[in-house]
Design an enzyme around this catalytic site. Sequence first.
Site, PDB file in Angstrom:
ATOM      1  N   HIS A 236      84.615  37.211  43.751  1.00 43.32           N
ATOM      2  CA  HIS A 236      84.184  37.865  41.968  1.00 43.32           C
ATOM      3  C   HIS A 236      83.157  36.774  42.777  1.00 43.32           C
ATOM      4  O   HIS A 236      82.332  37.111  41.943  1.00 43.32           O
ATOM      5  CB  HIS A 236      85.441  37.230  40.872  1.00 43.32           C
ATOM      6  CG  HIS A 236      85.377  35.931  40.088  1.00 43.32           C
ATOM      7  ND1 HIS A 236      86.279  35.577  40.699  1.00 43.32           N
ATOM      8  CD2 HIS A 236      84.172  35.018  40.090  1.00 43.32           C
ATOM      9  CE1 HIS A 236      85.964  34.014  39.631  1.00 43.32           C
ATOM     10  NE2 HIS A 236      84.190  33.874  39.466  1.00 43.32           N
TER      11      HIS A 236
ATOM     12  N   ASP B  33      91.892  35.335  44.768  1.00 40.23           N
ATOM     13  CA  ASP B  33      90.559  35.079  44.434  1.00 40.23           C
ATOM     14  C   ASP B  33      89.559  34.677  45.685  1.00 40.23           C
ATOM     15  O   ASP B  33      88.800  33.872  45.296  1.00 40.23           O
ATOM     16  CB  ASP B  33      90.446  35.176  43.743  1.00 40.23           C
ATOM     17  CG  ASP B  33      88.497  35.019  42.554  1.00 40.23           C
ATOM     18  OD1 ASP B  33      87.552  36.104  43.469  1.00 40.23           O
ATOM     19  OD2 ASP B  33      88.836  35.760  41.332  1.00 40.23           O
TER      20      ASP B  33
ATOM     21  N   SER C 124      84.295  28.178  39.466  1.00 37.38           N
ATOM     22  CA  SER C 124      84.169  29.293  40.045  1.00 37.38           C
ATOM     23  C   SER C 124      84.160  29.176  41.680  1.00 37.38           C
ATOM     24  O   SER C 124      82.623  28.501  42.364  1.00 37.38           O
ATOM     25  CB  SER C 124      84.309  30.775  40.053  1.00 37.38           C
ATOM     26  OG  SER C 124      85.074  31.246  38.958  1.00 37.38           O
TER      27      SER C 124
END
Length: 715
Positions: free
Chosen positions: A86, A222, A650
């Site tokens: 992402h 991810d 992230s």
Amino acid sequence: MKKLIYFLLSLAMINSVHLRADEGMWIPLLLNNYTIADMQKNGLKLTADDIYSINKESIKDAIVIFGSGCTGELVSDQGLLLTNHHCGYEQIQNHSRIDNDYLTNGFWAMSKAEELPNPGLTVKFLVRIEDVTKQALNDIDNSMTQAERNKKIGENIQKLEEDAIKGTHYLASVRPFYYGNEYFLFVYEEFKDVRLVGAPPSSIGKFGGDTDNWMWPRHTGDFSVFRIYANKENKPADYSPVNVPYKPKKFLNVSMKGINEGDFTWVLGYPGGTEQYLTSDAIKLVSELRNPHKIKIRDKRLEIMNSYGDINDTIRIKYASKNARVSNSWKRWIGEINGLKRLDGINKKIEFEKEFTKWAENKPVYNGLLKEFSKNYNDIESYALAYDYWREAVNGIEIIDFAADFENLIEISENQFDSSLVLAEVTKLIKIASDFYKDYDIRVDKDVFKALLPMYFSGVSEDFYPSVYSIIQSEYNGDFTRYVEKLLRETVFNKPEKLDRLLSIFSSDRVGELKNDPVYVLFSSFSEVYKNKVSEKYIALSAKNDSLYNIYMNALREMQPQKKFYPDANFTMRVAYGKVKGYYPKDGVKYLHYTTLEGVIEKDNPAIYDYDIPNRLREIYKQSDYGVYAKDGTVPLCFIATNHTTGGNSGSPVLDANGSLIGLNFDRAWEGIASDMMYDPDFSRNVSLDIRYVLFIIDKYAGAKHLVDEMKVVR
Ligand code: ARG
Ligand code: ASP
């Protein structure tokens, strides 16, 4: 006796409000001031110097700010970098076309020559941190007004930043900590040639999509892979085909040893922002007013985007990135409200504030502080709401947001006649327009427009109605739909060729065609309200809040001198540490600390977009072809731990006691999401992708074993 018990109880309460095991995001420079000892006690086998040092290579040299809002880490001596899927999403999307869709199919460069450049994407390495509190607060005294104070601090900071990088190619940034009670300088080295190396298909990298987002148990692969390029001297350079893979000072070892419940883990990355020290009034404002309104507006946008995306692939690709962005915060806000409710957050803060008030009674600087907060939060309410509606409802209409980009051109054209300025602005806009149309669909935006416009008027107080309101009333009988249809028929902003023609021959005497465009007129009528009635007041009241928090933060530290206070996250590098640990989401249910490939297969469903996995993965599963990545007959996938993380973390490396990479942080679990305001040791968990799944996908799924071979894998 009773008094003593009360006193002890209140102390316990104070602690329970503010200090919890595993809570905290610590400044790498200050690890030796007690955090490191606790980390070592919990299992860390490294010294503070191994993590952050300016005299030798340290783990911080393997960590980057990826783009503008994520973290990444180096995993080879050739500049190979891992981050989340992402985080690389926009780049993957930018290289995708309907006949060549890397979002759907994934992308793997089988040689360096196939790696794809990404104009605009940068990574930043941290060179050093310095405590500059004294210099930043130089010449500040109590006689100054807030404005004078801010101005002086601003000047001090500017000088510090300039001095820090004189004669170098570095970047510098001085940031406030503890609401401006302390200041730290950060020096960065920025690289501008960062190429896409690999990405799994979204059905792996975004598996579970927005359905599973913010939740545990999770099965999202991810990750994406990039490579940093430098010039021949190993220095940053703009993209050039002659650039070479960057040789980092340090890269992380990758550990295949796996994780067990209770294992020590830590995270080194860039948490974006938290608000740990809010007052009860603030929590109330966020959870009872602002979040609910923002959620309501995004409910509408998402409903419309999804309804088109479900039946039209072109629209789905165009809106993929926007959709993920809109839905991500939307879901977090919902989770925050739930979490704060469960924690009884407002009342907990109120209880603490009673103690605070008692403590502050005979301290003139602090006495009455909370009353001032209450008054200020009361004053800010209507402005905050108007601000949110401007951002969410008005700017949530794409064509209005696009028209706003023309403000500068209109101003330049009207106020001066320097044609080179106009030309430069026009060139910029032609590019903006082409980017805008690439991902724009008029059907979606029209529906959003019709839905959001009336929401503004039912959401804010009449003081914030723009002048067009009376026109909609008198000429359209209050019929927003009819008004919107007419606007969209007449505007130039949804007619790419016409706009392009106008821009390509643009000169100042044609400014009227933009300025009187009905969508622009609508935008400026809102913008006038925002500029004249909202922003100034909102900014002033927020600044007032900040100055109160500056004092409050000081008071909190004075009141609890034995307590370790960590500063709120501000997108500077931080260390969080904790343990691998499951949790009990509700009565009678225990969540394990890990998931496996079995869960992907359980969820697999070709009929549901978010759960439709690639055939190749089904094949691999059928044959149990897991190679060295197998563990107990399956492949480990995600795990959770008690590390205190937030947005910006992230892509951060999740490390073991030796500093080897065991996972990529990518999310938090739903029940503990309020951790930006209140960390809850029973529920707050960071969600990470097990590095073994990353290697498995690269090697077994993508057949890109050369990338695994490039890493230093420890077994
Ligand atoms: N919730 C994670 C974060 O805040 C992941 C977001 C991306 N995934 C998504 N389905 N929108 O960044
Ligand atoms: N998903 C977030 C990010 O992108 C991480 C989090 O909020 O926990 O940084």
